[in-house]
Write an enzyme that holds these catalytic residues in place. Sequence first.
Site, short mmCIF file in Angstrom:
data_model
loop_
_atom_site.label_atom_id
_atom_site.label_comp_id
_atom_site.label_asym_id
_atom_site.label_seq_id
_atom_site.Cartn_x
_atom_site.Cartn_y
_atom_site.Cartn_z
N ASP A 492 51.11 6.81 14.19
CA ASP A 492 51.03 5.92 13.03
C ASP A 492 49.75 6.18 12.24
O ASP A 492 48.78 6.76 12.75
CB ASP A 492 51.07 4.47 13.53
CG ASP A 492 51.69 3.51 12.53
OD1 ASP A 492 51.74 3.84 11.33
OD2 ASP A 492 52.11 2.41 12.96
N ASP A 562 58.80 -0.16 7.02
CA ASP A 562 58.69 -1.35 7.88
C ASP A 562 59.70 -2.41 7.46
O ASP A 562 59.91 -3.38 8.17
CB ASP A 562 57.27 -1.94 7.79
CG ASP A 562 56.30 -1.17 8.67
OD1 ASP A 562 56.74 -0.45 9.58
OD2 ASP A 562 55.08 -1.29 8.44
#
Length: 747
Positions: A492, A562
């Site tokens: 990430d 997301d």
Amino acid sequence: MPIRSDGKRYFLEGNQTAYVLAVRNDKLVEHLYWGPKLPLDTDYPQADRNPSFAFENPQGLIPLEYPAWGGLRFSEPCLKVEFSNGCRDTRLVFEEAAILPRDEAGQPHLVIRLADTAYPLRVELHYRLYEALDIVERWAVVSNVATAESAGSAGTALEPGVIRLEQVFSACWHLPAGTPYCLTHLAGRWGGETQLRHDLLSEGKKVLESRRGATSHQANPWSALTPAGAAVGIDLAAAGTPVPPWPELGRPTGEEDGAVWYGALAWSGNWKIVVETTPYAQTQVLTGINDFDTVITLMPGEKFTTPACVAGYTEGGFGSMSRTLHRYQLRHVLPPASARQLRPVLYNSWEATHFAVNEQQQMKLADKAAQLGVELFVVDDGWFGRRQNDRAGLGDWYVNPEKFPRGLGPLIDHVHRLGMKFGLWVEPEMVNPDSDLYRQHPDWVLHFPARPRTESRYQLVLNLARPDVRQFILDFMDRLLSENPIDFIKWDMNRHLSEPGWPDEPPEHQREIWIRYGEGLYQVWDELRARHPKVLWESCSGGGGRVDLGILRRADQVWTSDNTDPFDRLFIQEGYSYAYSPKAMVSWVTDSPHWGNQRASSLRYRFHVAMSGTLGIGANLNHWSPAEMEEARALVAQYKAIRHLVQEGNLYRLISPRAGELAALQYVNEDAKEAVLFVYLHSRKRLWPVPPIHLRGLSPERVYSLETEEGRLQGPRRISGRALMACGLSLNLQGDFDSVMVRLKAE
Ligand code: GLA
């Protein structure tokens, strides 16, 4: 021969298209043609054209393959340099060319070598042709060829020393002149990545870029141009540009029909695409690393290789463009070791447990995931350091002893015993100021002396240009992967770069940080992949902030957004699919109503949206009823039966979610014997029936048998390919957010 020369012109011919350039009599390298392949060499334009307009020097208007700033050139250049004596004028002329029948990638390859007429600067232009796909990869290698001897000798270099590159793009792509264009690109933000935009272009420039040190959610290094017909008020008659024999350029481009020139850049740092239309109806697309705040200093003997960019032309509309890009990624971009493996169905606990992970709770979720047929169980953020929330712990990559007192071993064994692979989340480029790492190495982060270190999500960015930082990441990742049988890493990056200072470096090199950071990142990924070849890798950056052809050479898949609300996802995934393969696109089924917008949707609808990419589940399985678990188990099994079509087949976007109340996607395998159709109804209005869905890409002569839920088909279960395409398939859909999946098999 896919690449050949008649002594003056160089022809790069794919199955359907041609790209032609030439060495002019004045030794400039001129772009001649990019479009459909033509039968005769004499069909292609000849070289030495000099566009002529009053008050404009023709030299400045010649479409050059790699324009450098110099002379009377006022349009955007690929290259702008400064020599050590202050000269900033560059004159590149042809020196030699080489045609390689097969390069190290097994493809035909053209190299054009250019040299400055007076200074020790050389530029190699590389063209790699993918004949079957009709696409060309281009990059440039810029060298400072000064040596102690040559630098002083009369008639060549005027002065020894450095060359500063102020702008160095990968390529300039010229479109047929004399017609206005429409630019299609992807815009967005966190939670709303890859939204399609269509802009009509007129004179001037449209710049797509990132200055964030990462690919970004806000824009993506991909673009497509289509003829705008008469829609734009460019005064073509007045421009008077000679128009070569381009077929039907005025025709509007659709999903399955019409001309598209498209391209993308393989770079995950600051990037820039400049689309420029001159007052003379010439349109060019320059693609490369962003020149903003970037200067590369080349010492004598040094060279810089730009990232590659890829471009193609099709007359088959946006659908054909996307299918070609998907195929290119499957065959030539995705890491070869795993490119041909089908992606596993994953479970990720992020939305269920956030930072509060622990051994018992993850084992329980793993038990439930295994019951559903999940193949890969991923523990997300929160397992390491003193990580209770996003304020602390990043950088301290030891297993949190309170959450996992026995280490990760027992959980991994448990997951493996359940027959699943085990995956783990990391964010190696970042550090929380509240961490042991930062307390030990405050100088490791990007910063300028005496300036604030601006935090975002309470974190700072480690300077991956520094070898000691790269070594730190390599060491802890290597330890993690060697000491634990981890099968999958989700990497990430949850903030963008600010205060990009590199105080230890000499000031003349500091503005290389944007490039060295990106190169450093790639080095670490490449080394880790080489040391741990069986591990699968996912690129994530606060959702879809790092999706590009550069990271896809290293990552097997990417986290798309997301935002996991299925209706929003239809739009995000549509934009994504224009440029990138569904195989790399991870999509999760999460809980309803959705946390982000409180929209409620059925389990089946959520699955059907996520099944149009690489399926994952991100819900709190402890909240699912036995009936939901059973339904989900059946849907996972259905996905496994069709995922080869979704991940490796040809995608037809039958109906765009932007078009109205309905969206439809179809995936067909190479020989058109198998297909799967997803139809999504946003909302049924005024009792209007769902219209028949016209399929594509099937074999008209074959008869297909259809498999779907009871009560969905309005007609027979056996239908010919011709009827499915010509008359369409009538299905029953009702209410809000209904969906249906239909499997088709040729008899
Ligand atoms: C980012 C990712 C999420 C999750 C969190 C963890 O936002 O996109 O999927 O991993 O970080 O902090």
